[in-house]
Design a protein around this motif. Sequence first.
Motif, PDB file in Angstrom:
ATOM      1  N   LEU A 105      56.622  57.798  46.640  1.00 49.51           N
ATOM      2  CA  LEU A 105      56.212  57.532  45.261  1.00 49.51           C
ATOM      3  C   LEU A 105      57.367  57.681  44.277  1.00 49.51           C
ATOM      4  CD1 LEU A 105      52.728  59.326  45.137  1.00 49.51           C
ATOM      5  CD2 LEU A 105      53.159  56.870  45.077  1.00 49.51           C
ATOM      6  N   GLN A 106      58.436  58.346  44.685  1.00 53.97           N
ATOM      7  CA  GLN A 106      59.587  58.522  43.802  1.00 53.97           C
ATOM      8  C   GLN A 106      60.510  57.317  43.794  1.00 53.97           C
ATOM      9  OE1 GLN A 106      59.642  61.289  41.980  1.00 53.97           O
ATOM     10  NE2 GLN A 106      57.834  62.095  43.032  1.00 53.97           N
ATOM     11  N   THR A 107      60.339  56.368  44.716  1.00 58.01           N
ATOM     12  CA  THR A 107      61.231  55.210  44.791  1.00 58.01           C
ATOM     13  C   THR A 107      60.973  54.270  43.624  1.00 58.01           C
ATOM     14  OG1 THR A 107      59.643  54.052  46.206  1.00 58.01           O
ATOM     15  CG2 THR A 107      61.337  55.378  47.300  1.00 58.01           C
ATOM     16  N   PRO A 108      62.013  53.543  43.174  1.00 60.05           N
ATOM     17  CA  PRO A 108      61.824  52.621  42.051  1.00 60.05           C
ATOM     18  C   PRO A 108      60.862  51.492  42.407  1.00 60.05           C
ATOM     19  CG  PRO A 108      64.159  53.093  42.409  1.00 60.05           C
ATOM     20  CD  PRO A 108      63.433  53.642  43.586  1.00 60.05           C
ATOM     21  N   GLY A 109      60.010  51.154  41.484  1.00 56.03           N
ATOM     22  CA  GLY A 109      59.057  50.066  41.662  1.00 56.03           C
ATOM     23  C   GLY A 109      57.796  50.430  42.410  1.00 56.03           C
ATOM     24  N   ALA A 110      57.672  51.679  42.827  1.00 57.62           N
ATOM     25  CA  ALA A 110      56.476  52.082  43.563  1.00 57.62           C
ATOM     26  C   ALA A 110      55.315  52.305  42.604  1.00 57.62           C
ATOM     27  CB  ALA A 110      56.752  53.357  44.371  1.00 57.62           C
ATOM     28  N   LEU A 111      54.114  52.134  43.107  1.00 54.85           N
ATOM     29  CA  LEU A 111      52.929  52.399  42.315  1.00 54.85           C
ATOM     30  C   LEU A 111      52.773  53.893  42.089  1.00 54.85           C
ATOM     31  CD1 LEU A 111      50.332  49.998  43.983  1.00 54.85           C
ATOM     32  CD2 LEU A 111      51.729  49.572  41.976  1.00 54.85           C
ATOM     33  N   THR A 112      51.973  54.240  41.127  1.00 54.99           N
ATOM     34  CA  THR A 112      51.651  55.646  40.904  1.00 54.99           C
ATOM     35  C   THR A 112      50.570  56.089  41.887  1.00 54.99           C
ATOM     36  OG1 THR A 112      49.944  55.142  39.268  1.00 54.99           O
ATOM     37  CG2 THR A 112      52.213  55.398  38.470  1.00 54.99           C
ATOM     38  N   ALA A 113      50.389  57.386  41.979  1.00 58.05           N
ATOM     39  CA  ALA A 113      49.375  57.911  42.892  1.00 58.05           C
ATOM     40  C   ALA A 113      47.977  57.441  42.499  1.00 58.05           C
ATOM     41  CB  ALA A 113      49.441  59.436  42.916  1.00 58.05           C
ATOM     42  N   GLU A 114      47.708  57.366  41.202  1.00 63.93           N
ATOM     43  CA  GLU A 114      46.392  56.919  40.751  1.00 63.93           C
ATOM     44  C   GLU A 114      46.170  55.449  41.066  1.00 63.93           C
ATOM     45  OE1 GLU A 114      42.644  57.369  39.469  1.00 63.93           O
ATOM     46  OE2 GLU A 114      44.150  58.949  39.740  1.00 63.93           O
ATOM     47  N   GLN A 115      47.210  54.625  40.936  1.00 68.49           N
ATOM     48  CA  GLN A 115      47.077  53.214  41.273  1.00 68.49           C
ATOM     49  C   GLN A 115      46.837  53.023  42.769  1.00 68.49           C
ATOM     50  OE1 GLN A 115      50.780  51.817  39.637  1.00 68.49           O
ATOM     51  NE2 GLN A 115      49.833  51.136  37.717  1.00 68.49           N
ATOM     52  N   LEU A 116      47.539  53.794  43.579  1.00 68.44           N
ATOM     53  CA  LEU A 116      47.312  53.722  45.019  1.00 68.44           C
ATOM     54  C   LEU A 116      45.895  54.168  45.374  1.00 68.44           C
ATOM     55  CD1 LEU A 116      50.536  54.944  46.872  1.00 68.44           C
ATOM     56  CD2 LEU A 116      49.372  52.767  47.120  1.00 68.44           C
ATOM     57  N   ARG A 117      45.446  55.207  44.721  1.00 72.38           N
ATOM     58  CA  ARG A 117      44.094  55.703  44.989  1.00 72.38           C
ATOM     59  C   ARG A 117      43.050  54.650  44.624  1.00 72.38           C
ATOM     60  NH1 ARG A 117      39.800  58.708  42.869  1.00 72.38           N
ATOM     61  NH2 ARG A 117      39.066  60.370  44.258  1.00 72.38           N
ATOM     62  N   THR A 118      43.250  53.971  43.494  1.00 67.51           N
ATOM     63  CA  THR A 118      42.310  52.930  43.079  1.00 67.51           C
ATOM     64  C   THR A 118      42.272  51.789  44.083  1.00 67.51           C
ATOM     65  OG1 THR A 118      42.695  53.492  40.762  1.00 67.51           O
ATOM     66  CG2 THR A 118      41.724  51.341  41.221  1.00 67.51           C
ATOM     67  N   LYS A 119      43.450  51.367  44.574  1.00 64.86           N
ATOM     68  CA  LYS A 119      43.497  50.278  45.553  1.00 64.86           C
ATOM     69  C   LYS A 119      42.781  50.692  46.838  1.00 64.86           C
ATOM     70  CE  LYS A 119      47.083  47.735  46.234  1.00 64.86           C
ATOM     71  NZ  LYS A 119      46.670  46.403  45.757  1.00 64.86           N
ATOM     72  N   ALA A 120      42.986  51.917  47.284  1.00 64.45           N
ATOM     73  CA  ALA A 120      42.357  52.360  48.528  1.00 64.45           C
ATOM     74  C   ALA A 120      40.842  52.474  48.379  1.00 64.45           C
ATOM     75  CB  ALA A 120      42.957  53.690  48.959  1.00 64.45           C
ATOM     76  N   LEU A 121      40.372  52.934  47.230  1.00 65.67           N
ATOM     77  CA  LEU A 121      38.927  53.042  47.026  1.00 65.67           C
ATOM     78  C   LEU A 121      38.269  51.670  46.963  1.00 65.67           C
ATOM     79  CD1 LEU A 121      38.656  55.978  44.442  1.00 65.67           C
ATOM     80  CD2 LEU A 121      38.133  56.021  46.878  1.00 65.67           C
ATOM     81  N   LEU A 122      38.930  50.707  46.331  1.00 64.25           N
ATOM     82  CA  LEU A 122      38.364  49.363  46.266  1.00 64.25           C
ATOM     83  C   LEU A 122      38.340  48.689  47.632  1.00 64.25           C
ATOM     84  CD1 LEU A 122      39.950  48.045  42.933  1.00 64.25           C
ATOM     85  CD2 LEU A 122      37.615  48.826  43.318  1.00 64.25           C
ATOM     86  N   ALA A 123      39.261  49.073  48.515  1.00 57.42           N
ATOM     87  CA  ALA A 123      39.320  48.503  49.864  1.00 57.42           C
ATOM     88  C   ALA A 123      38.883  49.523  50.905  1.00 57.42           C
ATOM     89  CB  ALA A 123      40.730  48.000  50.153  1.00 57.42           C
ATOM     90  N   ALA A 124      37.889  50.339  50.573  1.00 57.94           N
ATOM     91  CA  ALA A 124      37.489  51.442  51.457  1.00 57.94           C
ATOM     92  C   ALA A 124      37.029  50.932  52.820  1.00 57.94           C
ATOM     93  CB  ALA A 124      36.390  52.269  50.793  1.00 57.94           C
ATOM     94  N   ASP A 125      36.229  49.879  52.854  1.00 54.99           N
ATOM     95  CA  ASP A 125      35.744  49.367  54.135  1.00 54.99           C
ATOM     96  C   ASP A 125      36.887  48.831  54.984  1.00 54.99           C
ATOM     97  OD1 ASP A 125      33.096  49.996  53.630  1.00 54.99           O
ATOM     98  OD2 ASP A 125      32.698  48.093  52.621  1.00 54.99           O
ATOM     99  N   THR A 126      37.829  48.148  54.338  1.00 55.11           N
ATOM    100  CA  THR A 126      38.966  47.614  55.080  1.00 55.11           C
ATOM    101  C   THR A 126      39.839  48.731  55.624  1.00 55.11           C
ATOM    102  OG1 THR A 126      38.949  45.660  53.655  1.00 55.11           O
ATOM    103  CG2 THR A 126      40.943  46.067  54.929  1.00 55.11           C
ATOM    104  N   VAL A 127      40.062  49.770  54.817  1.00 53.09           N
ATOM    105  CA  VAL A 127      40.894  50.883  55.263  1.00 53.09           C
ATOM    106  C   VAL A 127      40.206  51.643  56.396  1.00 53.09           C
ATOM    107  CG1 VAL A 127      41.997  53.027  54.535  1.00 53.09           C
ATOM    108  CG2 VAL A 127      41.957  51.079  52.993  1.00 53.09           C
ATOM    109  N   ALA A 128      38.932  51.913  56.241  1.00 55.26           N
ATOM    110  CA  ALA A 128      38.207  52.684  57.256  1.00 55.26           C
ATOM    111  C   ALA A 128      38.025  51.926  58.554  1.00 55.26           C
ATOM    112  CB  ALA A 128      36.844  53.100  56.706  1.00 55.26           C
ATOM    113  N   ALA A 129      38.225  50.603  58.552  1.00 53.55           N
ATOM    114  CA  ALA A 129      38.057  49.829  59.780  1.00 53.55           C
ATOM    115  C   ALA A 129      39.084  50.212  60.830  1.00 53.55           C
ATOM    116  CB  ALA A 129      38.150  48.337  59.466  1.00 53.55           C
ATOM    117  N   ALA A 130      40.236  50.758  60.407  1.00 57.62           N
ATOM    118  CA  ALA A 130      41.242  51.179  61.383  1.00 57.62           C
ATOM    119  C   ALA A 130      40.759  52.339  62.236  1.00 57.62           C
ATOM    120  CB  ALA A 130      42.541  51.560  60.660  1.00 57.62           C
ATOM    121  N   ALA A 131      39.803  53.104  61.746  1.00 51.43           N
ATOM    122  CA  ALA A 131      39.197  54.196  62.514  1.00 51.43           C
ATOM    123  C   ALA A 131      37.744  53.856  62.829  1.00 51.43           C
ATOM    124  CB  ALA A 131      39.291  55.512  61.737  1.00 51.43           C
ATOM    125  N   GLY A 132      37.463  52.579  63.012  1.00 52.56           N
ATOM    126  CA  GLY A 132      36.084  52.150  63.211  1.00 52.56           C
ATOM    127  C   GLY A 132      35.476  52.630  64.511  1.00 52.56           C
TER     128      GLY A 132
END
Length: 293
Positions: free
Chosen positions: A37-64
Amino acid sequence: MNGVPMNNAPHLLTEDRPEFERLLDEALRDGTILTALQTPGALTAEQLRTKALLAADTVAAAAGAEYEHYTRLRASLRSAPPPGRHGESTAPGLLTQLRSGNGGAGLFPVLTVLTPILAWAAALVLLLLGYALRAADPDLPLARSVLTAGWVALAAGALAMVVGIVGLILTALRDGATAPGGADPDLTAELADARREWQHALGRRALLPYLHAHLHSEPALPPVVPAPGSPPPPDFSSPGYSSGHYTGPGFTSPGAEGLTDPEGREPRTAAFTGPDFTGPGYTPPAFTGPDEV
């Protein structure tokens, strides 16, 4: 188990989404994610959290696979009737035998509470009476008998208290070894193992790879939910609606026609011509004199 296709993974149930959010917060606190998260151009932690919550089903499919196993065991545990519902066990213990048939406390708990109290009360009365008699006559045999009975009652009360404490400890150990709701303890232990496996797979194989892969992606905007009672937004794609451009109506200025252009904006110079007046063609009567009247 890991050979289950990704597109056949079950959707994340509503009751498991709080656990998903908790594991997501733990993944965002991972050392590798905090460093990235400290690298230039990276998203913030809150932005990453929002993306993961919106794609919860897609993310959880890896542990389906682990999630499917966990939810199947949980459904089996909920549908299985608890043992001993329609009757007692085949070898009931002492507490079960002494328990009241109508669901009350039973004889054994009552005895463990009342016996020490009654024994100590009797011991107090007997000891006071015995010492009073011995003070009046030290050689009186009755005084010695009353004192002996008092000490015996005191010992009996102490023994009853020890038995009650031991029974309470055994009951607590038995209840602690039993699964909640009287469920099968083996199935409950298997369910707990399946839940830990799913949590581990979700954190290590799903959330962390997703967060690393989307560190430099475009931030996701959460869906806008209109407030209750607010008017709906205009439908710009509805028939008959082209744009918000406004054109003035083609008014002509009041007065004589031709004073403005056809759109009523620029004035024109009116072309007046003088009126064509001619004399009123009047001839006086031809009077010559009174003789002609």
